[in-house]
Design a protein around this motif. Structure first.
Motif, short mmCIF file in Angstrom:
data_model
loop_
_atom_site.label_atom_id
_atom_site.label_comp_id
_atom_site.label_asym_id
_atom_site.label_seq_id
_atom_site.Cartn_x
_atom_site.Cartn_y
_atom_site.Cartn_z
N LEU A 691 -19.66 4.95 -17.93
CA LEU A 691 -18.43 4.40 -17.36
C LEU A 691 -18.65 2.96 -16.86
CD1 LEU A 691 -17.23 7.52 -15.35
CD2 LEU A 691 -16.10 6.53 -17.36
N THR A 692 -19.82 2.73 -16.28
CA THR A 692 -20.13 1.38 -15.78
C THR A 692 -20.30 0.40 -16.93
OG1 THR A 692 -21.26 2.41 -13.90
CG2 THR A 692 -21.69 0.08 -14.29
N TYR A 693 -21.02 0.81 -17.97
CA TYR A 693 -21.18 -0.06 -19.15
C TYR A 693 -19.83 -0.38 -19.78
CZ TYR A 693 -26.29 0.64 -19.31
OH TYR A 693 -27.63 0.65 -19.04
N GLU A 694 -18.93 0.60 -19.74
CA GLU A 694 -17.59 0.39 -20.30
C GLU A 694 -16.88 -0.76 -19.58
OE1 GLU A 694 -13.56 3.05 -21.14
OE2 GLU A 694 -14.93 3.59 -19.50
N GLN A 695 -16.98 -0.81 -18.26
CA GLN A 695 -16.34 -1.88 -17.51
C GLN A 695 -17.04 -3.23 -17.72
OE1 GLN A 695 -13.40 -1.52 -15.95
NE2 GLN A 695 -13.53 0.54 -16.85
N GLN A 696 -18.30 -3.18 -18.10
CA GLN A 696 -19.06 -4.41 -18.37
C GLN A 696 -18.93 -4.86 -19.83
OE1 GLN A 696 -22.87 -2.81 -16.95
NE2 GLN A 696 -22.84 -4.29 -15.27
N LYS A 697 -18.06 -4.17 -20.58
CA LYS A 697 -17.82 -4.48 -21.99
C LYS A 697 -19.05 -4.23 -22.87
CE LYS A 697 -13.83 -6.12 -20.60
NZ LYS A 697 -12.62 -5.27 -20.70
N ARG A 698 -19.95 -3.39 -22.39
CA ARG A 698 -21.15 -3.03 -23.17
C ARG A 698 -20.84 -1.70 -23.87
NH1 ARG A 698 -25.57 -3.70 -18.41
NH2 ARG A 698 -27.00 -2.87 -20.01
N PHE A 699 -19.92 -1.76 -24.84
CA PHE A 699 -19.32 -0.54 -25.38
C PHE A 699 -20.31 0.33 -26.15
CE2 PHE A 699 -15.63 -3.53 -25.13
CZ PHE A 699 -14.97 -2.87 -24.09
N ALA A 702 -22.33 2.12 -23.68
CA ALA A 702 -21.51 3.11 -22.98
C ALA A 702 -21.37 4.38 -23.82
CB ALA A 702 -20.13 2.52 -22.68
N VAL A 703 -21.05 4.21 -25.10
CA VAL A 703 -20.88 5.36 -25.98
C VAL A 703 -22.18 6.16 -26.10
CG1 VAL A 703 -20.46 6.06 -28.37
CG2 VAL A 703 -18.93 4.42 -27.26
N ASN A 704 -23.29 5.46 -26.18
CA ASN A 704 -24.59 6.16 -26.24
C ASN A 704 -24.81 7.04 -25.02
OD1 ASN A 704 -25.40 5.19 -28.73
ND2 ASN A 704 -26.43 3.39 -27.88
N GLU A 705 -24.43 6.52 -23.85
CA GLU A 705 -24.58 7.31 -22.62
C GLU A 705 -23.63 8.51 -22.61
OE1 GLU A 705 -26.93 6.97 -20.43
OE2 GLU A 705 -27.72 5.15 -21.37
N PHE A 706 -22.39 8.30 -23.05
CA PHE A 706 -21.44 9.42 -23.11
C PHE A 706 -21.94 10.52 -24.05
CE2 PHE A 706 -17.96 6.08 -22.23
CZ PHE A 706 -18.04 6.32 -20.86
N GLN A 730 -14.78 3.36 -36.36
CA GLN A 730 -13.65 2.66 -35.75
C GLN A 730 -13.94 2.09 -34.37
OE1 GLN A 730 -10.92 6.15 -36.29
NE2 GLN A 730 -9.59 4.62 -37.24
N GLY A 731 -15.20 2.11 -33.96
CA GLY A 731 -15.54 1.55 -32.66
C GLY A 731 -15.03 2.41 -31.51
N THR A 732 -14.82 1.76 -30.36
CA THR A 732 -14.41 2.52 -29.17
C THR A 732 -13.04 3.17 -29.32
OG1 THR A 732 -13.61 0.45 -28.19
CG2 THR A 732 -15.81 1.18 -27.56
N GLN A 733 -12.14 2.52 -30.04
CA GLN A 733 -10.82 3.13 -30.25
C GLN A 733 -10.96 4.44 -31.00
OE1 GLN A 733 -7.33 1.82 -29.52
NE2 GLN A 733 -8.71 1.12 -27.91
N GLY A 734 -11.80 4.45 -32.01
CA GLY A 734 -12.04 5.68 -32.76
C GLY A 734 -12.67 6.76 -31.89
N PHE A 735 -13.60 6.34 -31.05
CA PHE A 735 -14.28 7.28 -30.16
C PHE A 735 -13.28 7.96 -29.23
CE2 PHE A 735 -16.35 8.31 -26.14
CZ PHE A 735 -17.50 8.98 -26.54
N TRP A 736 -12.39 7.17 -28.58
CA TRP A 736 -11.45 7.75 -27.62
C TRP A 736 -10.34 8.54 -28.31
CZ3 TRP A 736 -13.77 8.37 -23.49
CH2 TRP A 736 -14.56 7.38 -22.91
N LYS A 737 -9.97 8.14 -29.51
CA LYS A 737 -8.99 8.94 -30.26
C LYS A 737 -9.55 10.32 -30.58
CE LYS A 737 -6.41 5.16 -32.48
NZ LYS A 737 -6.13 4.47 -33.76
N GLN A 738 -10.81 10.34 -31.00
CA GLN A 738 -11.46 11.63 -31.31
C GLN A 738 -11.55 12.50 -30.06
OE1 GLN A 738 -12.36 12.50 -34.35
NE2 GLN A 738 -13.47 14.40 -33.92
N GLU A 739 -11.87 11.87 -28.92
CA GLU A 739 -11.95 12.61 -27.65
C GLU A 739 -10.59 13.17 -27.27
OE1 GLU A 739 -14.04 13.38 -23.74
OE2 GLU A 739 -14.37 13.61 -25.88
N LEU A 740 -9.55 12.36 -27.44
CA LEU A 740 -8.19 12.79 -27.11
C LEU A 740 -7.78 13.99 -27.95
CD1 LEU A 740 -5.51 12.39 -25.61
CD2 LEU A 740 -4.88 10.70 -27.37
#
Length: 814
Positions: A691-699, A702-706, A730-740
């Protein structure tokens, strides 16, 4: 200087660097780099560096404040025993081992940089400072005389202590490595044992000449009947050729521990006699050196002046040692009287010191072990009950459950545990079943000597199982000579239930509750309900049920479970008005369901009054304060929790969470990483770091930690792989769409908070869908709404008027 950190409310030591050491920018830069490296060392025997910086032109270091005495003062007092000397050296070597593994060489080991706390713990000081005072002349090819002249003439203000403890390679200006520190530690050990340093002289140059050319006297000259093995250890430590010394501090530690173990078992005159300086062999240059004239001394003159009549220690690696008789010299009547007075003072000092050391005021209760898997929940629950009960004893500090959980099912060395948890004694237990009887074998072990302090076997039938906790605690208090007032004695003797089966079910329920997963909470709730069904006066069981409902055991909407949690908690309070657990559950209901923040704060404060030593209660208070935006107060509360439970994974990770809420992402990252140093498999810390890496734009990070968190939580492998592939394509958008999509499917089977969906829609940029989820959350009284004001994920919504209106509806201000 003794200073106070006003932000965190703690004492610290503030050291200002003299101006002459900070004029060279390159040297200051190297110093800061080394100090930062030292500050990364996490070891109980190494002084913690909090901060380095510059203020109004002055360079400073802020470090942990250590109460105690330096080894120099202990040597001057003259009340160390040989066993003490070995223990001090072992702990100092342990600190060096940690530093050397990190690639750091101390370079300035001496008694002034070794401190012992009143509880016997040793701290190694001043990592990095030696870099500023070290002579870096390229003198590799100079002879001994030229080396000495160069060293002295270029540094007329060089500290005597540094010269007296340096290695031959340091004196020659050659490259140093970890064996350099071991040589210096050998000088310190020799001084403790013999009462004088191995290399002496009338002037600085005399000392260096002796260091480069002479062999020290055998220690048996100073300590008759000294162990042969110790002579061998010192010979190896003080070898002039570094290749002949110990390669690592760990090798030294192993040898010293073997010697100390034999001495402790023997408990003879050699191990217990007080070591002190010889009144006829004081080092003359301690009081005579003070003027510039000493630096003109020639090495050859120094060598000639060195008193070397006594036999020297053998050169490494020779192992045979011949004991020499002590040298007897005529003494005047005055000297004899002085010696007698010193002896009497030493005996009294040793007596009081030994008695003080026997006082045990810090212990760790490790998870009780059982070879029978069926008894594992009972063992874990009993451990927690004993920890909680022992915590109420006066004058005794007990490590909390979270900090000892890592030692579950381990055959752990008590000395190692003592070093890691900074305790004087370790309690272990083993639970077994023999027919209808439950057997609990308890042992209390000295964490420094491995000496068995107390041990007892408790045999109880099922219907008397509830007696175990009070009997264990009473036995411990009696053995440690703790003075119990009448209220404490009654509290220990008080039985929360007299139904053995109910007590067993409750203990097993605690073990499942502490696992924290929804499935484990559901199992815990079942066990608590059965326990309460057998004894409807068992308030602790009712409080356990209430907590399970409040923390999600039912996996149903809040409107169904929170009223249930409130009702059951109130039942628990009728049975026990002083139940801190019931107060905390009611506080959670008030905070996350009633949105009555004043009542929530009152209830948490009452829980702290009831159990002031409970670290988790202080942690709950810190979380509440952070959610209210009171970040400074939250910081104070969470550090109080960590003080009570320093190695708790949830608390250490929570420090990162509170920094994340305060948008202090650098500190959040630091604290989550520190939590992972305690346990790299702690899923919550990986999630927080993501979550912290996400706010630092280190996407990508961040995904690796999730993903790592989900693997550790044993999520479905296909689901984790799907997330990984979605991110790759698809990058972070793809990641969050899959999670949703995954959670929308899950929501068909179990309750998932609407705020979770709101966060995902916000990440995907779908503002309308996010507000739709938040309106549903408001209708369901979703507890996650309380996090809106501080959770950075919702920053994109905060300019919308609907967001402010939502906060007003739940009683929060922006």
């Amino acid at each position: 200087y003794l200073a106070e950190d006003t932000r965190l409310g703690r004492k610290l030591a503030l050291k200002l660097l003299p101006a002459q050491f900070t004029q060279d920018a390159d040297r200051v830069k190297r110093f800061e780099q080394e100090a930062r490296a030292a500050s990364a060392l996490n070891h109980p025997n190494i002084l913690t560096i909090y901060e380095i910086g510059r203020h109004e032109g002055s360079h400073y270091i802020a470090t942990e404040y250590v109460e105690g005495e330096t080894l120099r003062r202990l040597l001057e007092a003259g009340n160390l025993s040989l066993s003490d000397a070995l223990e001090l050296t072992i702990q100092a070597a342990s600190a060096l081992q940690a530093a050397h593994q990190a690639g750091i060489v101390h370079r300035d080991i001496k008694p002034e940089n070794i401190m012992r706390r009143p509880d016997g713990y040793v701290k190694l000081l001043d990592f990095g400072l030696a870099k500023l005072t070290q002579v870096e002349a390229d003198t590799k090819d100079l002879n001994d005389e030229a080396v000495t002249q160069s060293l002295l003439l270029t540094q007329p203000g060089l500290v005597m202590g540094t010269i007296a403890y340096m290695s031959p390679e340091q004196a020659r200006g050659q490259r140093v490595d970890q064996r350099t520190d071991l040589f210096s530690l050998g000088v310190v050990l020799y001084e403790m044992v013999c009462g004088k340093r191995p290399f002496n002289g009338a002037t600085h140059s005399d000392v260096i000449a002796a260091l480069l050319r002479e062999e020290p006297r055998r220690i048996s000259q100073h300590l008759p009947n000294a162990p042969v093995e110790l002579e061998q250890v010192l010979t190896k430590l003080l070898a002039k050729d570094r290749e002949a010394r110990y390669a690592t501090a760990q090798e030294l530690i192993a040898d010293l521990k073997r010697i100390k173990a034999r001495l402790d078992v023997a408990q003879d005159d050699v191990s217990t006699q007080t070591l002190k300086r010889s009144s006829t062999e004081q080092m003359s240059f301690e009081t005579n050196v003070g003027g510039q004239d000493v630096f003109a001394t020639n090495v050859t003159k120094a060598a000639a002046a060195t008193a070397a009549n006594a036999p020297a220690m053998p050169t490494a690696p020779t192992a045979s040692v011949t004991k020499a008789p002590p040298v007897v010299r005529p003494k005047t009547f005055a000297m004899a009287v002085g010696a007698v007075l010193l002896l009497v003072a030493g005996l009294f000092g040793s007596f009081f010191y030994i008695n003080r050391q026997q006082t045990i005021d810090t212990i760790a209760v490790l998870p009780f072990y059982s070879s029978d898997n069926k008894l594992a929940p009972l063992s874990e629950g009993l451990t927690e009950e004993v920890i909680n009960a022992v915590s109420d004893l006066p004058d005794l500090s007990v490590i909390a459950r979270n900090s000892v959980a890592k030692y579950k099912a381990q055959d752990t060395d008590p000395v190692t545990v003592g070093e890691q948890l900074n305790v004087q004694a370790v309690m272990t237990g083993e639970v077994s079943q023999l027919g209808a009887e439950t057997i609990v074998q308890i042992e209390l072990t000295d964490a420094k000597t491995r000496r068995r302090i107390w041990g007892k076997s408790f045999n109880r039938k099922l219907n008397a199982l509830y007696e175990l906790q009070s009997e264990i605690v009473s036995g411990l208090a009696q053995k440690l000579n703790l003075k119990l007032n009448e209220a404490t004695s009654q509290q220990i003797a008080q039985q929360k239930t007299q139904n053995g089966e109910a007590y067993r079910l409750y203990l097993e329920g605690r073990a499942y509750y502490n696992q924290g997963t929804a499935e484990a909470l559901h199992k815990a709730d079942e066990l608590f309900e059965k326990a309460f069904g057998l004894d409807n006066t068992y308030a602790a069981a009712a409080a356990g049920c209430a907590a399970c409902h409040a923390y999600g055991a039912d996996q149903e909407p809040p409107e169904k479970v929170m009223p249930k949690a409130r009702t059951v908690a109130q039942v628990a309070l009728k049975g026990d008005p002083n139940s801190a657990d019931a107060h905390l559950t009611l506080a959670r209901v008030a905070l996350r369901y009633d949105w009555d923040f004043k009542e929530a704060e009152r209830l948490i404060k009452r829980a702290i009054e009831l159990e002031p030593k409970n670290a988790a209660t202080h942690q709950r208070f810190a979380e509440f304060l952070a959610l209210m935006g009171r970040h400074q107060e939250a910081s104070t509360a969470i550090y109080q929790a960590r003080k009570l439970d320093p190695r708790s994974l949830p608390i250490n990770a929570d420090i990162g969470t509170l920094s994340y809420f305060a948008a202090d992402y650098d500190h959040a990252t630091e604290h989550f990483q520190q939590a992972l140093k305690l346990d790299e498999d702690y899923a919550d810390a990986h999630t927080g770091l993501g979550l912290t890496y996400e706010q630092q734009k280190r996407f990508a990070e961040a995904v690796n930690e999730f993903l790592e968190a989900r693997k550790l939580l044993r999520e479905d492998a296909a689901y984790v792989t799907g997330l990984q592939n979605a991110f790759a394509k698809q990058g972070t958008q793809g990641f969050w769409k899959q999670e949703l999509a995954h959670l929308q499917d899950e929501a068909k089977e179990r309750y998932i908070p609407a705020t979770t969906f709101a966060a995902l829609h916000t990440r995907l940029g779908d503002v309308e869908a996010a507000f739709k989820s938040l309106q549903l959350a408001l209708k369901e009284k979703d507890g996650g709404l309380i996090d809106l004001n501080v959770t950075p994920v919702f920053s994109a919504l905060r300019k919308d008027a609907r967001f402010s209106a939502l906060l007003e509806q739940i009683g929060l201000k922006r």
